[in-house]
Design an enzyme around this catalytic site. Structure first.
Site, PDB file in Angstrom:
ATOM      1  N   SER A  57       0.867  -1.187   0.000  1.00  0.00           N
ATOM      2  CA  SER A  57       0.000   0.000   0.000  1.00  0.00           C
ATOM      3  C   SER A  57       0.899   1.230   0.000  1.00  0.00           C
ATOM      4  O   SER A  57       2.031   1.171   0.511  1.00  0.00           O
ATOM      5  CB  SER A  57      -0.860   0.014   1.263  1.00  0.00           C
ATOM      6  OG  SER A  57      -1.400   1.305   1.494  1.00  0.00           O
TER       7      SER A  57
ATOM      8  N   TYR B   1      -1.498  -1.165  10.524  1.00  0.00           N
ATOM      9  CA  TYR B   1      -1.797  -1.494   9.116  1.00  0.00           C
ATOM     10  C   TYR B   1      -0.667  -1.013   8.221  1.00  0.00           C
ATOM     11  O   TYR B   1      -0.139  -1.778   7.411  1.00  0.00           O
ATOM     12  CB  TYR B   1      -3.126  -0.862   8.681  1.00  0.00           C
ATOM     13  CG  TYR B   1      -3.441  -1.125   7.211  1.00  0.00           C
ATOM     14  CD1 TYR B   1      -3.930  -2.363   6.800  1.00  0.00           C
ATOM     15  CD2 TYR B   1      -3.229  -0.144   6.247  1.00  0.00           C
ATOM     16  CE1 TYR B   1      -4.195  -2.610   5.453  1.00  0.00           C
ATOM     17  CE2 TYR B   1      -3.501  -0.388   4.908  1.00  0.00           C
ATOM     18  CZ  TYR B   1      -3.995  -1.627   4.517  1.00  0.00           C
ATOM     19  OH  TYR B   1      -4.245  -1.872   3.184  1.00  0.00           O
TER      20      TYR B   1
HETATM   21  N1  LIG Z   1      -8.691  -0.989  -1.305  1.00  0.00           N
HETATM   22  C1  LIG Z   1      -7.689  -0.190  -0.985  1.00  0.00           C
HETATM   23  O1  LIG Z   1      -7.841   1.048  -0.860  1.00  0.00           O
HETATM   24  C2  LIG Z   1      -6.316  -0.766  -0.796  1.00  0.00           C
HETATM   25  C3  LIG Z   1      -5.226   0.124  -0.843  1.00  0.00           C
HETATM   26  C4  LIG Z   1      -3.952  -0.394  -0.644  1.00  0.00           C
HETATM   27  C5  LIG Z   1      -3.774  -1.751  -0.452  1.00  0.00           C
HETATM   28  N2  LIG Z   1      -4.849  -2.590  -0.403  1.00  0.00           N
HETATM   29  C6  LIG Z   1      -4.590  -4.012  -0.170  1.00  0.00           C
HETATM   30  O2  LIG Z   1      -5.152  -4.751  -1.220  1.00  0.00           O
HETATM   31  C7  LIG Z   1      -5.427  -6.083  -0.771  1.00  0.00           C
HETATM   32  C8  LIG Z   1      -6.796  -6.500  -1.232  1.00  0.00           C
HETATM   33  O3  LIG Z   1      -7.761  -5.693  -0.571  1.00  0.00           O
HETATM   34  P1  LIG Z   1      -9.105  -5.194  -1.240  1.00  0.00           P
HETATM   35  O4  LIG Z   1      -9.097  -3.732  -1.177  1.00  0.00           O
HETATM   36  O5  LIG Z   1      -9.348  -5.892  -2.517  1.00  0.00           O
HETATM   37  O6  LIG Z   1     -10.134  -5.689  -0.110  1.00  0.00           O
HETATM   38  P2  LIG Z   1     -11.373  -6.675  -0.108  1.00  0.00           P
HETATM   39  O7  LIG Z   1     -12.274  -6.388  -1.245  1.00  0.00           O
HETATM   40  O8  LIG Z   1     -11.893  -6.618   1.280  1.00  0.00           O
HETATM   41  O9  LIG Z   1     -10.699  -8.083  -0.372  1.00  0.00           O
HETATM   42  C9  LIG Z   1      -9.966  -8.755   0.613  1.00  0.00           C
HETATM   43  C10 LIG Z   1      -9.805 -10.194   0.168  1.00  0.00           C
HETATM   44  O10 LIG Z   1      -9.066 -10.878   1.179  1.00  0.00           O
HETATM   45  C11 LIG Z   1      -9.809 -12.052   1.565  1.00  0.00           C
HETATM   46  N3  LIG Z   1      -9.596 -12.351   2.961  1.00  0.00           N
HETATM   47  C12 LIG Z   1      -9.919 -11.562   4.037  1.00  0.00           C
HETATM   48  N4  LIG Z   1      -9.654 -12.221   5.178  1.00  0.00           N
HETATM   49  C13 LIG Z   1      -9.144 -13.439   4.817  1.00  0.00           C
HETATM   50  C14 LIG Z   1      -8.697 -14.574   5.537  1.00  0.00           C
HETATM   51  N5  LIG Z   1      -8.706 -14.598   6.874  1.00  0.00           N
HETATM   52  N6  LIG Z   1      -8.252 -15.651   4.838  1.00  0.00           N
HETATM   53  C15 LIG Z   1      -8.261 -15.649   3.491  1.00  0.00           C
HETATM   54  N7  LIG Z   1      -8.665 -14.599   2.753  1.00  0.00           N
HETATM   55  C16 LIG Z   1      -9.113 -13.527   3.413  1.00  0.00           C
HETATM   56  C17 LIG Z   1     -11.266 -11.695   1.299  1.00  0.00           C
HETATM   57  O11 LIG Z   1     -12.028 -12.866   1.042  1.00  0.00           O
HETATM   58  P3  LIG Z   1     -12.927 -13.688   2.103  1.00  0.00           P
HETATM   59  O12 LIG Z   1     -13.658 -12.686   2.938  1.00  0.00           O
HETATM   60  O13 LIG Z   1     -13.794 -14.532   1.211  1.00  0.00           O
HETATM   61  O14 LIG Z   1     -11.975 -14.516   2.885  1.00  0.00           O
HETATM   62  C18 LIG Z   1     -11.140 -10.911   0.007  1.00  0.00           C
HETATM   63  O15 LIG Z   1     -11.089 -11.774  -1.095  1.00  0.00           O
HETATM   64  C19 LIG Z   1      -5.226  -6.062   0.745  1.00  0.00           C
HETATM   65  O16 LIG Z   1      -3.972  -6.619   1.066  1.00  0.00           O
HETATM   66  C20 LIG Z   1      -5.241  -4.571   1.087  1.00  0.00           C
HETATM   67  O17 LIG Z   1      -4.501  -4.295   2.244  1.00  0.00           O
HETATM   68  C21 LIG Z   1      -6.107  -2.126  -0.588  1.00  0.00           C
END
Ligand SMILES: NC(=O)c1ccc[n+]([C@@H]2O[C@H](COP(=O)([O-])OP(=O)(O)OC[C@H]3O[C@@H](n4cnc5c(N)ncnc54)[C@H](OP(=O)(O)O)[C@@H]3O)[C@@H](O)[C@H]2O)c1
Length: 272
Positions: free
Chosen positions: A145, A158
């Site tokens: 991030s 985080y």
């Molecule tokens: N969105 C942003 O603004 C942003 C910015 C920078 C970085 N990121 C990073 O991008 C990555 C993806 O996030 P996203 O924004 O796409 O969020 P998201 O839509 O909430 O997706 C998170 C994913 O992780 C899975 N997950 C959560 N807990 C889990 C567990 N205990 N075991 C296995 N899988 C799990 C969820 O699936 P299930 O619930 O089905 O398990 C889901 O597929 C993360 O690492 C986040 O920190 C996001």
């Protein structure tokens, strides 16, 4: 079923593929001709996605349900990464964020976040890397991030988990980049996914200057960065020279980071 026009690229294992960034990676990698292993907890969503991607792109797609904060589930995914020689790409994407500070925060939830954001990607990269090194090829993508570079903007735990991934990726690149293994770390800015709602944050109320990128655009940019051979990809950053200057300044510290005497400003204080 359509068949894709690409040469088979092997199999990509994507964690957190059931929604958001991971789901779009799955879509784009299927279009690039990768077979897929989709990992997350929500088996139904994974199966639906696998079915759709197979129908649309003609690739094999498998749902592998795992809670990556559970030691035994994580061990199953590690085993797959060690044993399955078809796997050519690991996308360490699953992650969560916890609203609020360490001070007065829910320590159990914070520990779970460290398990998911740090321990899981570390063990998965550690499981797949030896095979990649011995085959002289393979790619590991770690989703960090921009908060890795901006700890003041958000909760320190985080951003710390994301800084860890940046550190780990740069170090892995140094260690195994010469052995044919590609390492890329992606630093998304705020991206429109469910992560905000899940952590109790209102995306319509972001601090001034923080703009949301659509998830498709973020992932397409990250993949373009991979194609360009970048180790560190910051989709939002207009000028790559800004990152290069930052990194050059960091590297310039190196000759002075470990010396046999303390700096004069401290020695002067000691001799008072
Ligand atoms: N969105 C942003 O603004 C942003 C910015 C920078 C970085 N990121 C990073 O991008 C990555 C993806 O996030 P996203 O924004 O796409 O969020 P998201 O839509 O909430 O997706 C998170 C994913 O992780 C899975 N997950 C959560 N807990 C889990 C567990 N205990 N075991 C296995 N899988 C799990 C969820 O699936 P299930 O619930 O089905 O398990 C889901 O597929 C993360 O690492 C986040 O920190 C996001």
């Amino acid at each position: 079923m359509k068949t894709n026009n690409y040469t088979k690229k092997g199999t990509a294992l994507i964690t957190g593929a059931s929604s958001g960034i991971g789901e779009i990676y799955a879509d784009r990698l299927a279009k690039r001709g990768y077979d897929l292993i989709l990992v997350a907890r929500d088996q139904k969503k994974l199966e639906c996605l696998a079915k759709r991607l197979t129908a649309e792109s003609g690739v094999r797609a498998e749902a592998l349900q795992a809670d990556l904060t559970s030691k035994s589930d994580l061990a199953r995914v590690e085993m797959r990464l060690r044993k399955d020689e078809q796997i050519t790409l690991l996308v360490n994407n699953a992650g969560m964020s916890v609203e609020g500070s360490l001070v007065g925060g829910d320590l159990d939830r914070i520990e779970t976040m460290i398990q998911l954001n740090v321990i899981a990607p570390t063990r998965l990269a550690g499981a797949v890397a030896p095979g990649f090194v011995s085959r002289g090829s393979g790619t590991i993508v770690n989703i960090s991030s921009v908060l890795a570079l901006a700890p003041e903007l958000f909760g320190g735990v985080y951003s710390g988990t994301k800084a860890y991934l940046l550190n780990l990726s740069q170090s892995l690149h140094q260690e195994i980049g010469q052995k044919g293994v590609r390492i890329q770390v992606v630093l998304p800015g705020a991206t429109r996914t469910a992560i905000w709602e899940k952590s109790g944050k209102d995306v319509s109320n972001l601090p001034a200057g923080i703009l949301l990128m659509e998830v498709e655009e973020m992932v397409d940019a990250a993949l373009a960065g991979l194609d360009l051979g970048e180790v560190v990809t910051i989709p939002s950053l207009p000028n790559i020279s800004d990152w290069e200057a930052f990194n050059a300044n960091r590297l310039a510290l190196r000759p002075n980071l470990s010396r046999d005497h303390a700096a004069d400003r401290y020695m002067a204080a000691v001799s008072l």
